[in-house]
Design an enzyme around this catalytic site. Structure first.
Site, PDB file in Angstrom:
ATOM      1  N   ASN A  49       1.705   3.054  -2.402  1.00 57.85           N
ATOM      2  CA  ASN A  49       0.966   4.017  -3.553  1.00 57.85           C
ATOM      3  C   ASN A  49      -0.181   4.526  -2.801  1.00 57.85           C
ATOM      4  OD1 ASN A  49       2.265   4.232  -6.413  1.00 57.85           O
ATOM      5  ND2 ASN A  49       2.453   2.001  -5.883  1.00 57.85           N
ATOM      6  N   MET A 103      -3.769  -7.496  -7.271  1.00 58.70           N
ATOM      7  CA  MET A 103      -3.303  -8.489  -8.168  1.00 58.70           C
ATOM      8  C   MET A 103      -4.331  -9.368  -8.807  1.00 58.70           C
ATOM      9  SD  MET A 103      -0.284  -8.003  -7.612  1.00 58.70           S
ATOM     10  CE  MET A 103       0.540  -9.432  -8.291  1.00 58.70           C
ATOM     11  N   ARG A 104      -5.545  -8.925  -8.910  1.00 60.69           N
ATOM     12  CA  ARG A 104      -6.713  -9.706  -9.671  1.00 60.69           C
ATOM     13  C   ARG A 104      -7.252  -8.970 -10.887  1.00 60.69           C
ATOM     14  NH1 ARG A 104      -8.495 -14.322  -5.929  1.00 60.69           N
ATOM     15  NH2 ARG A 104      -7.291 -13.994  -4.235  1.00 60.69           N
ATOM     16  N   HIS A 118       1.417   0.630 -13.051  1.00 61.05           N
ATOM     17  CA  HIS A 118       2.031  -0.647 -13.442  1.00 61.05           C
ATOM     18  C   HIS A 118       3.686  -0.151 -13.416  1.00 61.05           C
ATOM     19  CE1 HIS A 118       2.679  -4.511 -15.392  1.00 61.05           C
ATOM     20  NE2 HIS A 118       3.672  -3.804 -16.156  1.00 61.05           N
ATOM     21  N   GLY A 124      -8.076  -5.878 -21.137  1.00 61.30           N
ATOM     22  CA  GLY A 124      -6.807  -6.636 -21.056  1.00 61.30           C
ATOM     23  C   GLY A 124      -6.001  -6.630 -20.115  1.00 61.30           C
ATOM     24  N   ASP A 134      -3.039  -4.689 -18.415  1.00 62.20           N
ATOM     25  CA  ASP A 134      -2.154  -3.544 -18.361  1.00 62.20           C
ATOM     26  C   ASP A 134      -2.105  -2.928 -19.877  1.00 62.20           C
ATOM     27  OD1 ASP A 134      -1.330  -4.117 -15.822  1.00 62.20           O
ATOM     28  OD2 ASP A 134       0.028  -5.564 -16.210  1.00 62.20           O
ATOM     29  N   GLY A 186       0.957  -1.323  -0.060  1.00 62.62           N
ATOM     30  CA  GLY A 186      -0.018  -0.068   0.064  1.00 62.62           C
ATOM     31  C   GLY A 186       0.815   1.355   0.002  1.00 62.62           C
TER      32      GLY A 186
HETATM   33  C1  GRF Z   1       3.596  -1.170  -7.562  1.00 66.94           C
HETATM   34  O1  GRF Z   1       5.004  -1.449  -7.870  1.00 66.94           O
HETATM   35  C2  GRF Z   1       2.590  -1.186  -8.528  1.00 66.94           C
HETATM   36  O2  GRF Z   1       3.322  -0.470  -9.935  1.00 66.94           O
HETATM   37  C3  GRF Z   1       2.271  -2.551  -8.893  1.00 66.94           C
HETATM   38  O3  GRF Z   1       2.381  -2.961  -7.515  1.00 66.94           O
HETATM   39  C4  GRF Z   1       3.056  -2.559  -6.638  1.00 66.94           C
HETATM   40  C5  GRF Z   1       2.402  -1.994  -5.527  1.00 66.94           C
HETATM   41  O4  GRF Z   1       3.029  -1.463  -4.492  1.00 66.94           O
HETATM   42  N1  GRF Z   1       1.123  -2.760  -9.631  1.00 66.94           N
HETATM   43  P1  GRF Z   1       2.291  -0.717  -3.184  1.00 66.94           P
HETATM   44  O5  GRF Z   1       1.525  -1.931  -2.660  1.00 66.94           O
HETATM   45  O6  GRF Z   1       1.573   0.355  -3.685  1.00 66.94           O
HETATM   46  O7  GRF Z   1       3.514  -0.544  -2.224  1.00 66.94           O
END
Ligand code: GRF
Length: 190
Positions: free
Chosen positions: A13, A91-92, A110, A144, A146, A11
């Site tokens: 981000n 992840m889904r 991504h 799709g 990504d 988390g």
């Molecule tokens: C990031 O690298 C994002 O680009 C990818 O998964 C990771 C998530 O990181 N989709 P976080 O959970 O935000 O630390």
């Protein structure tokens, strides 16, 4: 603008989005954080920040995101009055039950310069391919993997002594700057 965040992992981000809201550079509110992983640190971060959280119950499936569960996710997001759905390490694979409810309102981050290296462990793919530059992308989610229209990208050089971990770490620094900026752009289009 009310954000709904979906994540499966640490988390960081989500935290960057929260920090941008706190310092006034992003005019938004995180309405809810949902995770398919009860142990994900993203839930802990959200709870600490006083943000409502919820679990996405994928009925024991490791990677599958059953359609009826996607409908439940959509209902939870609607109940939280979410305007924009942000996938942050989720992840889904999101499909039509969820996409139909939020058309053009689901975005993802991504860790590569899409269309290069879609899918899992994009930073590892970049290293293995020997490219001199990688980065990260925020894009709209389509059917799709990504593949949706790109909103913003940031480049990160691949250094000669990079490991998968060191490259991912530097990409994440850019992600944390890029995601709030991309949300601002999307908000201005809504
Ligand atoms: C990031 O690298 C994002 O680009 C990818 O998964 C990771 C998530 O990181 N989709 P976080 O959970 O935000 O630390």
């Amino acid at each position: 603008m009310r954000l709904g965040i979906l994540g499966s992992g640490s988390g960081s981000n989500m935290q960057a989005i929260l920090d941008a809201i706190a310092d006034g550079s992003l005019d938004a509110e995180i309405a809810i954080v949902l995770s398919d992983n009860p142990d994900a640190y993203i839930l802990e971060r959200a709870r600490k920040a006083g943000i409502p959280t919820g679990l996405i119950d994928c009925r024991g499936f490791k990677t599958k995101y059953p359609l009826e569960v996607q409908a439940e996710t959509a209902a939870a997001l609607l109940k939280a009055e979410v305007d924009l759905v942000c996938l942050a390490g989720f992840m889904r694979l999101v499909k039509s039950p969820l996409m139909a409810v939020f058309p053009g309102r689901i975005i993802n981050i991504h860790p590569s310069l899409l269309p290069a290296f879609p899918g899992l462990h994009a930073w590892k793919q970049a290293l293995e391919q020997g490219v001199s530059e990688s980065g990260c992308t925020v894009h709209y989610v389509d059917a799709g993997i990504d593949t949706g229209p790109i909103i913003l990208q940031a480049k990160v050089p691949v250094l000669p002594d990079d490991t998968a971990e060191s490259l991912h770490e530097r990409i994440q620094v850019e992600e944390h700057r890029l995601y709030p900026e991309a949300i601002r752009i999307v908000a201005s289009r809504l």
